[in-house]
Design a protein around this motif. Structure first.
Motif, PDB file in Angstrom:
ATOM      1  N   UNK A  40       0.866  -1.264   0.065  1.00  0.00           N
ATOM      2  CA  UNK A  40      -0.052   0.090   0.108  1.00  0.00           C
ATOM      3  C   UNK A  40       0.981   1.023   0.121  1.00  0.00           C
ATOM      4  N   UNK A  41       1.935   1.233   0.828  1.00  0.00           N
ATOM      5  CA  UNK A  41       2.751   2.289   0.938  1.00  0.00           C
ATOM      6  C   UNK A  41       3.598   2.512  -0.286  1.00  0.00           C
ATOM      7  N   UNK A  42       4.119   1.545  -1.010  1.00  0.00           N
ATOM      8  CA  UNK A  42       4.389   1.656  -2.493  1.00  0.00           C
ATOM      9  C   UNK A  42       3.597   2.241  -3.462  1.00  0.00           C
ATOM     10  N   UNK A  43       2.307   1.894  -3.508  1.00  0.00           N
ATOM     11  CA  UNK A  43       1.381   2.575  -4.387  1.00  0.00           C
ATOM     12  C   UNK A  43       0.995   3.790  -4.119  1.00  0.00           C
ATOM     13  N   UNK A  44       1.045   4.114  -2.932  1.00  0.00           N
ATOM     14  CA  UNK A  44       0.634   5.733  -2.676  1.00  0.00           C
ATOM     15  C   UNK A  44       2.052   6.520  -3.007  1.00  0.00           C
ATOM     16  N   UNK A  45       3.179   5.919  -2.692  1.00  0.00           N
ATOM     17  CA  UNK A  45       4.428   6.634  -3.144  1.00  0.00           C
ATOM     18  C   UNK A  45       4.518   6.954  -4.691  1.00  0.00           C
ATOM     19  N   UNK A  46       4.251   5.877  -5.443  1.00  0.00           N
ATOM     20  CA  UNK A  46       4.205   6.006  -6.974  1.00  0.00           C
ATOM     21  C   UNK A  46       3.158   6.998  -7.297  1.00  0.00           C
ATOM     22  N   UNK A  47       2.082   7.168  -6.764  1.00  0.00           N
ATOM     23  CA  UNK A  47       1.079   8.080  -7.073  1.00  0.00           C
ATOM     24  C   UNK A  47       1.645   9.501  -6.746  1.00  0.00           C
ATOM     25  N   UNK A  48       2.287   9.794  -5.566  1.00  0.00           N
ATOM     26  CA  UNK A  48       2.688  10.954  -5.229  1.00  0.00           C
ATOM     27  C   UNK A  48       3.800  11.316  -5.951  1.00  0.00           C
ATOM     28  N   UNK A  49       4.720  10.218  -6.350  1.00  0.00           N
ATOM     29  CA  UNK A  49       5.922  10.723  -7.210  1.00  0.00           C
ATOM     30  C   UNK A  49       5.258  11.106  -8.776  1.00  0.00           C
ATOM     31  N   UNK A  50       4.481  10.261  -9.195  1.00  0.00           N
ATOM     32  CA  UNK A  50       3.777  10.951 -10.612  1.00  0.00           C
ATOM     33  C   UNK A  50       3.300  12.353 -10.464  1.00  0.00           C
ATOM     34  N   UNK A  51       2.520  12.463  -9.364  1.00  0.00           N
ATOM     35  CA  UNK A  51       2.222  14.024  -9.223  1.00  0.00           C
ATOM     36  C   UNK A  51       3.092  14.985  -9.114  1.00  0.00           C
ATOM     37  N   UNK A  52       4.011  14.825  -8.373  1.00  0.00           N
ATOM     38  CA  UNK A  52       5.369  15.609  -8.102  1.00  0.00           C
ATOM     39  C   UNK A  52       6.270  15.767  -9.385  1.00  0.00           C
ATOM     40  N   UNK A  53       5.963  14.983 -10.285  1.00  0.00           N
ATOM     41  CA  UNK A  53       6.798  15.087 -11.741  1.00  0.00           C
ATOM     42  C   UNK A  53       5.782  15.731 -12.501  1.00  0.00           C
ATOM     43  N   UNK A  54       4.668  15.474 -12.571  1.00  0.00           N
ATOM     44  CA  UNK A  54       3.940  16.258 -13.540  1.00  0.00           C
ATOM     45  C   UNK A  54       3.804  17.679 -13.295  1.00  0.00           C
ATOM     46  N   UNK A  55       3.830  18.069 -11.813  1.00  0.00           N
ATOM     47  CA  UNK A  55       3.736  19.348 -11.597  1.00  0.00           C
ATOM     48  C   UNK A  55       4.980  20.069 -11.770  1.00  0.00           C
ATOM     49  N   UNK A  56       6.209  19.340 -11.303  1.00  0.00           N
ATOM     50  CA  UNK A  56       7.436  19.837 -11.393  1.00  0.00           C
ATOM     51  C   UNK A  56       7.865  20.325 -12.905  1.00  0.00           C
ATOM     52  N   UNK A  57       7.315  19.337 -13.947  1.00  0.00           N
ATOM     53  CA  UNK A  57       7.717  19.831 -15.270  1.00  0.00           C
ATOM     54  C   UNK A  57       6.793  20.894 -15.729  1.00  0.00           C
ATOM     55  N   UNK A  58       5.468  21.020 -15.420  1.00  0.00           N
ATOM     56  CA  UNK A  58       4.729  22.478 -15.639  1.00  0.00           C
ATOM     57  C   UNK A  58       5.524  23.755 -15.115  1.00  0.00           C
ATOM     58  N   UNK A  59       5.868  23.295 -13.741  1.00  0.00           N
ATOM     59  CA  UNK A  59       6.652  24.474 -13.243  1.00  0.00           C
ATOM     60  C   UNK A  59       7.825  24.854 -13.806  1.00  0.00           C
ATOM     61  N   UNK A  60       8.474  23.976 -14.086  1.00  0.00           N
ATOM     62  CA  UNK A  60      10.117  23.985 -14.836  1.00  0.00           C
ATOM     63  C   UNK A  60       9.901  24.732 -16.125  1.00  0.00           C
TER      64      UNK A  60
END
Length: 118
Positions: A40-60
């Motif tokens: 469950x922790x792995x699934x949550x971290x993958x989702x969080x990481x995916x969101x961070x990468x998407x947001x960071x790309x837009x901001x960058x």
């Protein structure tokens, strides 16, 4: 008064016995009905990481565009140097964030199960 305490003591004992039996039943059934906490922790971290990468790309991209405009339009050498410095920081940070997923995906099979086999 002592008799009332005696009755409440028995009632309290029955209550806590019932709570402990229900808790034991829930704990024994839980592994059958759910994933492990690490899955469950792995699934949550993958989702969080995916969101961070998407947001960071837009901001960058947005901030890099602003820095490029400042670099191209400004006549002040200090502003041009600052914009160049920001561009370097943005690119390095974006590369680090995006490469974390690759590093984790590469290292996970090497250390699966907590036993390093390399």
């Amino acid at each position: 008064m002592v008799k009332q305490l005696g009755k409440s003591g028995k009632l309290q004992t029955v209550y806590w016995s019932l709570v402990s039996m229900v808790s034991a039943a829930l704990i024994s059934v839980q592994p059958v009905m759910a994933d492990t906490i690490w899955d469950r922790f792995s699934t949550i971290m993958k989702d969080v990481y995916g969101e961070i990468v998407a947001i960071s790309t837009i901001v960058a991209v947005t901030v890099a565009a602003i820095a490029l405009v400042v670099r191209m339009v400004s006549r002040n050498q200090r502003a041009v140097d600052e914009a160049t410095s920001w561009l370097k920081r943005i690119v390095i940070t974006w590369l680090v964030l995006n490469s974390l997923g690759f590093v984790v995906a590469y290292l996970q099979p090497l250390i699966s199960g907590g036993n390093y086999t390399g």
